[in-house]
Design an enzyme around this catalytic site. Structure first.
Site, PDB file in Angstrom:
ATOM      1  N   TYR A 487       0.805  -1.234  -0.033  1.00 11.92           N
ATOM      2  CA  TYR A 487       0.138  -0.084   0.156  1.00 11.92           C
ATOM      3  C   TYR A 487       0.367   1.196  -0.057  1.00 11.92           C
ATOM      4  O   TYR A 487       1.348   1.777  -0.931  1.00 11.92           O
ATOM      5  CB  TYR A 487      -0.951  -0.083   1.097  1.00 11.92           C
ATOM      6  CG  TYR A 487      -2.454   0.830   1.458  1.00 11.92           C
ATOM      7  CD1 TYR A 487      -3.344   0.819   0.158  1.00 11.92           C
ATOM      8  CD2 TYR A 487      -1.487   2.382   1.941  1.00 11.92           C
ATOM      9  CE1 TYR A 487      -3.575   1.488   0.241  1.00 11.92           C
ATOM     10  CE2 TYR A 487      -2.596   3.481   2.156  1.00 11.92           C
ATOM     11  CZ  TYR A 487      -3.596   3.143   1.215  1.00 11.92           C
ATOM     12  OH  TYR A 487      -5.241   4.290   1.225  1.00 11.92           O
ATOM     13  N   SER A 568      -6.439   0.476  -4.122  1.00 13.60           N
ATOM     14  CA  SER A 568      -6.347   2.363  -4.136  1.00 13.60           C
ATOM     15  C   SER A 568      -5.009   3.216  -3.611  1.00 13.60           C
ATOM     16  O   SER A 568      -4.047   2.844  -5.381  1.00 13.60           O
ATOM     17  CB  SER A 568      -7.103   2.656  -2.709  1.00 13.60           C
ATOM     18  OG  SER A 568      -7.334   4.404  -2.341  1.00 13.60           O
ATOM     19  N   ASP A 659     -17.768   3.447  -7.829  1.00 12.95           N
ATOM     20  CA  ASP A 659     -16.626   3.651  -7.248  1.00 12.95           C
ATOM     21  C   ASP A 659     -16.849   5.716  -6.615  1.00 12.95           C
ATOM     22  O   ASP A 659     -16.131   6.318  -7.913  1.00 12.95           O
ATOM     23  CB  ASP A 659     -15.109   3.264  -7.572  1.00 12.95           C
ATOM     24  CG  ASP A 659     -14.415   3.908  -6.227  1.00 12.95           C
ATOM     25  OD1 ASP A 659     -14.460   4.790  -5.862  1.00 12.95           O
ATOM     26  OD2 ASP A 659     -13.576   3.264  -6.644  1.00 12.95           O
ATOM     27  N   HIS A 701     -15.915   1.968  -3.816  1.00 11.48           N
ATOM     28  CA  HIS A 701     -14.716   1.357  -3.567  1.00 11.48           C
ATOM     29  C   HIS A 701     -14.097  -0.100  -3.055  1.00 11.48           C
ATOM     30  O   HIS A 701     -13.065  -0.249  -2.571  1.00 11.48           O
ATOM     31  CB  HIS A 701     -14.002   2.372  -3.087  1.00 11.48           C
ATOM     32  CG  HIS A 701     -12.549   2.950  -2.662  1.00 11.48           C
ATOM     33  ND1 HIS A 701     -11.728   3.399  -4.329  1.00 11.48           N
ATOM     34  CD2 HIS A 701     -11.678   3.335  -1.997  1.00 11.48           C
ATOM     35  CE1 HIS A 701     -10.885   3.458  -3.368  1.00 11.48           C
ATOM     36  NE2 HIS A 701     -10.663   3.047  -2.524  1.00 11.48           N
TER      37      HIS A 701
END
Length: 731
Positions: A487, A568, A659, A701
């Site tokens: 991430y 993301s 999203d 999302h």
């Protein structure tokens, strides 16, 4: 390598229109944007593009032999009872429970703990009754202090937009209260249970005609309101707004004694906030407060983060990173606002994640030590250590307690621990026992092993932690497929947690799983975060690539068997890394990624990410962004890296039609760009690895996604991975 490209004819990619007339001038640098038209979600041409991409992806997935086995095994392992830690309001206990394959967790209520501490409650709120297909989800919830009412927010198709409803707990009667256009909000009851604070936006001009969640216009001018039970939303009291700063977000907090309301003000997603307070009486609201609440400014600049832990009248304890990048606890009296004293000083190595007041004058604190949670009981007044919780290596995922209670519940998980809920009795003495343990049938933790390594970064001065999980007894001969996940952004830490899909990958596909704790996260505090943001963002990609090289160098895998995955900000990570090192990976899965780094701030809540990434409207920051923006750095590797890489890894870009956080246009533009640059009719087309997109309908999302959609998506993306890496099913 046994891959799709070697088993069938080349894919026939859709012909997609390019508009070469769209060129933006960024500080003297001309940047084409030929797929700008894909930003118009209402366009029939965009819908046609999506339909053709779905057909293409379906044709690929049909050839992925392990997909059906994955779906069957995922369904089997998902089908186990799951529980959340109980929380108390009034004299009642509340908890979430899922019998296994229910679309969403159900909220239960129990009047008291039984003698053995177990809970056998009654259903209070079942989100599965809200829609036939599970696409209406419970997103926020708060029980009034007297436990007479529950206010909850529901969303449709995964959108961030929420509608708040109110239910009377005694008879599950739904009240007439309905609050619309709520987003990025909590529900914050006042102590008298007459009403609550919440945040909302103005209704868009499209009103009821709008397909909520598909719009892309910016979310600006959030406002704070107070709602009295039994009244219309039009009568709600506007308590705060700031038209001079339309991008600011706010969050209210009512103190435990009911005397103060605090207001946190944020400028985007950075770890700083302003802090205001007001000593109020509900009668002031009910008598019709005409203007804004006259908040007093305790902290009026964005230099640090301040989160309340507790208060005794005007004396407040806060968790802060002010002059403490690993965080500390401080105390201030509102009557002497210039005097701040340390209660729990910053540690040299450990990051203070949270502090929860409990048992009157105690607190449960969580530290992060080399990406492993340490939980302690400390004195609330002095910060002195009272007890260390004897937890295994893993994550304290939930802490449920109140200052007035002597009983606390702590949820614990790890790579090999589905979930254990501990009950801690703090009065008298200290007693810790297992309250409830989640069991996944068919899973034996003794079959697997977890290790942590520290990888040298590209800069040679930083050690990057990474967890490696695999079946026991594997040979480090480079023969294993490997899934590398990361991430690296917004100060968010990735810690050890259980995932059914990973168990299946390790057991039935022989996959080695690696979780990389790269810079940009919060694993070592705010300095670690800042080392991977703004002008330092390239460190995130370098760290991730270094971990990938480590996995190859030490025999866990080889490049053609290495898959990378992220969502993301992690989708940005994957997109940037396949541009920079296409030779290092065999497959890439990028979920709902931030891909167009020059225009992300123009859509929905994208402006809140400017403190993390920068903004192309500023010249220096434009030059940061253009260097790694996935959309703007797709290159033909057989031309750019003729020695190292012949083509891009097999790539799946995942997005969803509702999203409204990272809007689908990011993935759609990247998909069109990659297919044009890599897969269009070339004299010498080296790109035989597929470039496809999985575009989910009635989803957003990720939050609120029903169980079946989770299973279907996991089967698709990991079935694709298995096919591309040449993995066969292990019974």
């Amino acid at each position: 390598m046994d891959s799709l490209s070697s088993l069938s004819s080349p894919l026939q990619y859709p012909v997609v229109r390019r508009d070469d007339s769209i060129v933006d001038d960024y500080h003297g640098v001309l940047v084409p944007d030929p797929y700008r038209w894909l930003e118009d979600r209402e366009s029939e041409e965009v819908n046609d593009f999506i339909e053709k991409q779905v057909q293409l992806t379906d044709s690929v997935l049909q050839k992925c032999e392990t997909r059906d086995s994955l779906r069957e095994k995922l369904t089997d392992l998902f089908d186990h009872p799951r529980y959340g830690a109980p929380f108390r309001r009034g004299d009642s206990y509340f908890y979430y429970h899922n019998t296994g394959l229910q679309a969403h967790d159900v909220l239960y209520i129990q009047d008291s703990l039984n003698g053995d501490g177990d809970l056998e409650g009654n259903v209070l709120l079942d989100p599965n009754e809200l829609s036939d297909d599970g696409t209406v989800a419970l997103r926020i919830l708060s029980v009034s202090e007297d436990a007479k009412y529950v206010a909850y927010g529901i969303s449709s198709s995964g959108s961030d937009w929420v509608t708040i409803k109110v239910m009377r707990i005694k008879d599950r009667r739904l009240e007439d209260d309905t609050l619309l256009w709520v987003k990025f909000s909590s529900i914050c009851w006042t102590k008298d249970s007459k009403g609550f604070f919440y945040n909302r936006y103005s209704a868009p001009e499209e009103g009821e005609k709008l397909d909520v969640g598909t719009e892309t216009n910016a979310n600006i001018n959030q406002e704070l309101y107070y709602h009295f039970l039994g009244t219309n939303q039009s009568d709600d009291i506007l308590c705060w707004n700031d038209p001079q700063n339309p991008n600011h977000l706010s969050q209210p907090y009512v103190t435990n004694d009911g005397k103060y309301v605090l207001l946190y003000i944020y400028d985007g997603c950075s770890s700083v906030n302003k802090l205001y307070y007001y000593e109020y009486k509900t009668s002031q609201l009910s008598n019709g407060l005409k203007g804004m609440i006259p908040f007093i400014k305790l902290v009026d600049n964005f230099d640090a983060e301040y989160i309340v832990v507790s208060n005794d009248d005007s004396s407040f304890t806060f968790r802060t990173n002010k002059d403490a990048p690993k965080y500390k606890l401080v105390r201030v009296d509102l009557n002497e606002p210039s005097i701040w004293n340390d209660v729990l000083p910053e540690e040299d190595k450990d990051v203070l994640l949270s502090a929860n007041a409990v048992n009157k004058d105690q607190m449960i604190v969580r530290y992060l030590r080399d990406v492993k949670h340490v939980v302690q009981l400390r004195d609330l007044k002095t910060g002195s250590l009272l007890h260390n919780f004897p937890f295994d290596i893993g994550t304290a995922s939930e802490i449920s307690c109140r200052r007035e209670d002597s009983i606390a519940f702590i949820g614990f998980t790890s790579f090999l621990t589905p979930k254990i809920i501990y009950q801690c009795n703090l009065k008298p003495g200290f007693e810790l026992r297992i309250f409830r343990e989640v069991v996944v049938h068919g899973f034996n933790r003794e079959d697997f092993i977890v290790g942590q390594v520290f990888v040298a970064s590209k800069d040679g001065r930083t050690r990057i932690p990474a967890f490696i999980v695999s079946r026991k007894g594997i040979s480090l001969d480079g023969s294993h497929p490997c899934l590398l996940y990361g991430y690296g952004g917004f100060g968010c830490s990735l810690t050890s947690y259980f995932d059914v899909s990973r168990v299946i990958l390790m057991k039935h596909l022989g996959v080695v799983f690696c979780l990389a704790n790269i810079r940009g996260g919060g694993e070592y505090g705010e300095e670690w975060h800042k080392d991977g943001s703004l002008g330092n963002k390239m460190n995130c990609f370098d760290d991730f690539i270094s971990v990938g090289e480590y996995l190859v160098d030490y025999g866990y895998t080889q490049p053609r068997k290495l898959c990378i995955e992220g969502g993301s900000n992690g989708g940005l990570l994957v997109g940037a890394c396949i541009n920079q090192r296409p030779d290092l990976f065999g497959c890439a899965l990028a979920h709902v990624g931030v891909i167009d780094m020059l225009r992300f701030h123009k859509f929905t809540i994208g402006h809140a990410w400017i403190p993390e990434f920068g903004c192309s409207s500023k010249e220096e920051e434009f030059h940061w962004l253009i260097k790694y923006s996935p959309l703007h750095n797709v290159r033909r590797p057989w031309e750019e890296f003729p020695v190292k890489a012949s083509q891009y890894p097999s790539t799946m870009l995942l997005t969803a039609d509702h999203d409204d956080r990272v809007v689908p246009l990011h993935s759609l533009k990247m998909l069109a760009t990659m297919q044009h640059v890599l897969c269009s009719n070339l004299e010498k087309n080296m790109q035989t690895n597929p470039i496809v997109g999985r575009i989910e309908c009635k989803a957003g999302h990720g939050a609120g996604r029903p169980t079946q959609k989770q299973i279907d998506e996991a089967a698709d993306r990991y079935g694709f991975m298995a096919k591309m890496l040449g993995i066969t099913w292990i019974p």
